[in-house]
Design an enzyme around this catalytic site. Structure first.
Site: not given
Ligand code: GCO
Length: 481
Positions: A201, A386
């Site tokens: 990200e 994710e």
């Molecule tokens: C991401 C963040 C995560 C967050 C998750 C929840 O990659 O988005 O790295 O570390 O914890 O998205 O908000």
């Protein structure tokens, strides 16, 4: 929207502050089918969970680790909502074997974690810290023994402070330092660690860390948008090249926060469409285009002036083995002529179902992102790296009977399966996250885990979602409700 409205990745409040955009109209959201013909995932589909070093490891001074930008940021008064720090987090540096047991206990195929750059190279470059490297060798070995595929992210926002002191991502040299670090990982761990994700990200790190000042390194400077974006893209390209040179048998990808940018008021709100298109260019295309096409979108032109050298876009454009997609929610945007960027946070449609951040819960946004990659970016191999849901924010105990999380995961997985049926080559899905952890500027007030943690004792307690995910990983059959 209460006090959640200004939280990160609601993309709001603030002004992105970029130079004037080349605002052009955008298409409305494509209509997408969210109902798969079959709820049976293929046999070889990988089920996993994802984590990040700074959010979980703790032991920040152990074994010669150097400080990162987050070590500095978390100590500044007022930066972290509950005043906490990640000194212990989930204690995964010491308890990694327990975590591996939890992953194996759920029958998962894969684990995504991140390597803390400053454990391996404490000031960002120079001599290798063998003790730090050994930790990840042990973790990888523990996973492999149980038949779990390790996926290591190289950069999940924790730049060594030693590099920040020299200018961090605002300076071009940091791109080469990322490549050097990647080469170290390829050479020292590549005999057993075969799957590497370069960046996590980068849009969040750029905008929230350098333009809005809500994340480390806590800078609030619109002029950093262009250089930081480009140096991350350049570093990513150089790191991919370095890894390929180190070994020929690695599977290399990168992970992006892809968010459909939608106009407040719907597709007929023409002015807001100008703003949502501007944000789409900064947030999504400024990362997709240099990697997959070797170009930048028009809205980045002014910000990038003076930073992109001849030949750079041939470096940013690299073949990848997979693209990691992180998805949580769509962004709603409105035009604000008073904001330098002309972009401001909009509101989801009235009555929209919202998550703890105030964002709309909308699996169609994930479908939209996947459709776009299929249509506009040559349909690259994908992993959902994710996706997940937080408990309502607050200090209270974790919700063990987390039906809301199960429904969130289930509905987004429906969209994933439908996209696969439409032709997206999606090889796996990683739930965020294994154990409730330290959620950046929100500290311990936001919990995304399939497993709860007693912060006093470190004891881990699986939630209902853990059992649900376990059953899913075993059968590959997504329940209908
Ligand atoms: C991401 C963040 C995560 C967050 C998750 C929840 O990659 O988005 O790295 O570390 O914890 O998205 O908000």
């Amino acid at each position: 929207m209460g006090d959640h409205g200004m939280s990160r990745r609601a993309l709001g409040g603030g002004v992105l502050g970029a130079a004037a955009f080349g605002l052009a109209g955008c298409q409305g959201a494509p209509s997408v089918d969210l109902t798969p013909r079959s709820r049976q995932f293929p046999q070889d589909f990988q089920w996993g969970v994802a984590t990040a070093a700074f959010q979980t490891e703790g032991s920040l001074a152990a074994d010669g680790r150097g400080p990162s930008v987050w070590d500095v940021f978390e100590r500044q008064p007022g930066r972290i909502k509950d005043g906490s720090d990640a000194g212990t987090a989930t204690d995964s540096y010491r308890r990694y074997a327990e975590d591996v047991d939890l992953i194996a206990g759920a029958g998962l195929d894969a684990f995504r974690f991140s390597i803390a750059w400053s454990r391996v190279l404490p000031s960002g470059g120079g001599a290798i810290n063998q003790a730090g490297l050994d930790h990840y060798a042990r973790l990888v070995d523990a996973l492999l023994v149980k038949g779990i595929a390790p996926y290591a992210t190289l950069f999940h926002w924790d730049l060594p402070q030693g590099l920040q002191d020299k200018g961090g991502w605002a300076v071009r040299d940091t791109a080469s330092r990322l490549a050097d670090y990647a080469a170290v990982i390829g050479e020292r761990l590549g005999d057993r660690l075969k799957r590497i994700i370069i960046l996590n990200e980068a849009a969040v790190h750029t905008v929230f860390g350098h333009v809005l000042g809500e994340h480390a390194p806590g800078l609030k400077d619109a002029d950093l948008l262009g250089p930081v974006t480009h140096h991350l893209n350049l570093g990513q390209g150089l790191a991919i090249q370095a890894l390929r040179a180190a070994r020929g048998d690695l599977s290399i990808g990168t992970t992006m926060a892809l968010q459909p940018c939608r106009p407040d008021g719907g597709p007929l709100a023409v002015w807001n469409r100008l703003a949502s298109d501007g944000l789409d260019q900064i947030w999504n295309r400024a990362w997709l285009d240099p990697l997959l096409r070797g170009t930048y979108p028009d809205a980045m032109a002014d910000a990038l002036k003076g930073h992109v050298r001849d030949g750079d876009l041939a470096i940013t454009r690299q073949p990848i083995d997979f693209l990691g997609v992180n998805y949580y929610a769509p962004a709603y945007v409105r035009l604000d002529l008073k904001a330098p960027s002309r972009i401001a946070q909009g509101e989801p449609p009235r009555g929209a179902e919202r998550d703890a951040f105030g964002r709309q819960i909308d699996p169609s946004g994930l479908a939209e992102v996947l459709t776009r990659l299929r249509r506009d970016y040559g349909n690259p191999p994908l992993l959902i790296t994710e996706n997940g849901a937080s408990d309502p924010f607050g200090p209270g105990p974790a919700i063990l009977d987390d039906a809301f999380r199960i429904q969130y995961l289930r509905r987004h997985l429906q969209a994933v399966k439908a996209a696969m049926e439409a032709g997206s080559p999606i090889g796996g899905y990683f739930a965020w996250t294994l154990v409730d952890n330290w959620e950046w500027d929100l500290g311990y007030t936001s919990r995304f885990g399939l497993v709860a943690q007693d912060r006093a004792t470190g004891t881990r307690t699986p939630k209902a979602s853990y059992a649900w995910f376990k059953a899913l990983a075993r059968t590959g059959l997504l329940p209908e409700r």
